[in-house]
Design a protein around this motif. Structure first.
Motif, PDB file in Angstrom:
ATOM      1  N   GLU A  99      34.340  40.784  -1.542  1.00 14.62           N
ATOM      2  CA  GLU A  99      34.474  39.741  -0.511  1.00 14.62           C
ATOM      3  C   GLU A  99      35.067  38.675  -1.432  1.00 14.62           C
ATOM      4  OE1 GLU A  99      30.602  38.775   1.016  1.00 14.62           O
ATOM      5  OE2 GLU A  99      30.461  40.747   2.051  1.00 14.62           O
ATOM      6  N   VAL A 100      36.354  38.058  -0.737  1.00 17.40           N
ATOM      7  CA  VAL A 100      36.962  36.986  -1.374  1.00 17.40           C
ATOM      8  C   VAL A 100      36.798  35.717  -0.382  1.00 17.40           C
ATOM      9  CG1 VAL A 100      39.174  36.248  -2.291  1.00 17.40           C
ATOM     10  CG2 VAL A 100      38.262  38.712  -2.585  1.00 17.40           C
ATOM     11  N   ASP A 101      36.127  34.705  -0.571  1.00 19.70           N
ATOM     12  CA  ASP A 101      36.333  33.641   0.240  1.00 19.70           C
ATOM     13  C   ASP A 101      37.479  32.559  -0.198  1.00 19.70           C
ATOM     14  OD1 ASP A 101      35.714  31.464   1.693  1.00 19.70           O
ATOM     15  OD2 ASP A 101      33.680  31.256   1.245  1.00 19.70           O
ATOM     16  N   LEU A 102      38.619  32.530   0.811  1.00 17.28           N
ATOM     17  CA  LEU A 102      39.556  31.803   0.634  1.00 17.28           C
ATOM     18  C   LEU A 102      39.525  30.235   1.132  1.00 17.28           C
ATOM     19  CD1 LEU A 102      42.339  34.552   1.614  1.00 17.28           C
ATOM     20  CD2 LEU A 102      41.846  33.848  -0.756  1.00 17.28           C
ATOM     21  N   HIS A 103      38.368  29.916   1.369  1.00 21.20           N
ATOM     22  CA  HIS A 103      38.261  28.582   1.753  1.00 21.20           C
ATOM     23  C   HIS A 103      38.719  27.518   0.340  1.00 21.20           C
ATOM     24  CE1 HIS A 103      36.097  30.113   5.487  1.00 21.20           C
ATOM     25  NE2 HIS A 103      36.312  29.091   5.891  1.00 21.20           N
ATOM     26  N   ILE A 104      39.407  26.654   0.539  1.00 22.59           N
ATOM     27  CA  ILE A 104      40.092  25.890  -0.568  1.00 22.59           C
ATOM     28  C   ILE A 104      38.743  25.467  -1.381  1.00 22.59           C
ATOM     29  CG2 ILE A 104      40.480  23.779   0.424  1.00 22.59           C
ATOM     30  CD1 ILE A 104      42.795  25.498  -2.058  1.00 22.59           C
ATOM     31  N   TYR A 117      50.363  22.273   1.531  1.00 22.02           N
ATOM     32  CA  TYR A 117      51.446  23.141   1.211  1.00 22.02           C
ATOM     33  C   TYR A 117      50.786  24.047  -0.030  1.00 22.02           C
ATOM     34  CZ  TYR A 117      55.603  25.685  -0.667  1.00 22.02           C
ATOM     35  OH  TYR A 117      56.289  26.596  -1.385  1.00 22.02           O
ATOM     36  N   ASP A 118      50.281  22.843  -0.840  1.00 22.34           N
ATOM     37  CA  ASP A 118      49.801  23.226  -2.321  1.00 22.34           C
ATOM     38  C   ASP A 118      48.472  24.080  -2.264  1.00 22.34           C
ATOM     39  OD1 ASP A 118      51.777  21.811  -3.665  1.00 22.34           O
ATOM     40  OD2 ASP A 118      50.749  20.066  -3.687  1.00 22.34           O
ATOM     41  N   MET A 119      47.637  23.678  -0.975  1.00 19.99           N
ATOM     42  CA  MET A 119      46.352  24.354  -0.957  1.00 19.99           C
ATOM     43  C   MET A 119      46.654  25.833  -0.351  1.00 19.99           C
ATOM     44  SD  MET A 119      43.780  21.456   0.442  1.00 19.99           S
ATOM     45  CE  MET A 119      44.821  20.672   1.652  1.00 19.99           C
ATOM     46  N   LEU A 120      47.490  25.972   0.602  1.00 20.50           N
ATOM     47  CA  LEU A 120      48.115  27.150   0.884  1.00 20.50           C
ATOM     48  C   LEU A 120      48.455  28.080  -0.052  1.00 20.50           C
ATOM     49  CD1 LEU A 120      48.381  28.820   3.640  1.00 20.50           C
ATOM     50  CD2 LEU A 120      50.653  28.156   3.601  1.00 20.50           C
ATOM     51  N   ASN A 121      49.319  27.430  -1.049  1.00 17.55           N
ATOM     52  CA  ASN A 121      50.045  28.370  -2.211  1.00 17.55           C
ATOM     53  C   ASN A 121      48.680  28.822  -3.277  1.00 17.55           C
ATOM     54  OD1 ASN A 121      52.528  28.591  -1.622  1.00 17.55           O
ATOM     55  ND2 ASN A 121      53.115  26.576  -2.269  1.00 17.55           N
TER      56      ASN A 121
END
Length: 192
Positions: A99-104, A117-121
């Protein structure tokens, strides 16, 4: 009920085992409606024809006393499908997914000074590294938790996943809600 074809003097009854004259198809008569005869094929499908198109191959009246052939064939077909589904799901679900939580806020300490944009990258780079990690370590399943939001991260994640030999789909809604994507990684068997 039975049907008698006067020209050929054939009598057909529900339960008769028949074969099509011009096709490689066998089955059991399940219904007779006027001149239409319905056959349940050995694969469990209904097939309509006329009396001129079939010939008796055997009589199953003794078997009819024990079990209704139509139900028997349908149960066998359903049972076969269930076994295939169970084998596939048991193979897939033996080992829990990574499991990988991609919440910043799970990836970095502070978002101060970062643009969207930086957070998405950062989120996409994390996903890319986790996919490559899974390939190297023979991990077959990953669940990326991305949340619902506006769907930008999910769309970009799907675009990224199309570059890899993987299959992806919505993760278990009961466990993860609607904001997660499960990835199945096709490992190269030669390297195992």
């Amino acid at each position: 009920m039975y049907f008698c074809n006067m020209e050929t003097d054939k009598k057909f009854h529900v339960g008769d085992k028949v074969a099509l004259l011009n096709d490689n198809l066998e089955g059991i008569i399940s219904e007779i409606n006027n001149e239409e005869i319905v056959i349940v094929t050995t694969d469990g499908f209904d097939f309509s024809c006329s009396a001129d198109e079939i010939v008796k191959t055997g009589n199953l009246h003794s078997l009819l006393n024990k079990v209704d052939d139509r139900e028997f064939l349908m149960e066998k077909s359903i049972e076969k499908k269930r076994n295939i589904i169970q084998r596939k799901s048991s193979r897939k679900n033996r080992i829990p997914p990574m499991e990988v939580d991609l919440h910043i806020h799970q990836l970095i300490n502070s978002v101060k000074g970062l643009s969207n944009y930086d957070m998405l990258n950062i989120q996409l780079e994390t996903a890319k590294h986790k996919i490559e990690f899974a390939f190297k370590n023979k991990i077959q399943r990953i669940v990326f938790i991305h949340g619902i939001g506006e769907g930008v991260l999910k769309a970009e994640l799907e675009y990224l996943l199309k570059k890899y030999p993987v299959d992806f789909y919505e993760a278990d809604i009961l466990k993860y809600g609607q904001g997660a994507t499960e990835v199945y990684i096709f490992q190269n068997e030669k390297n195992n």
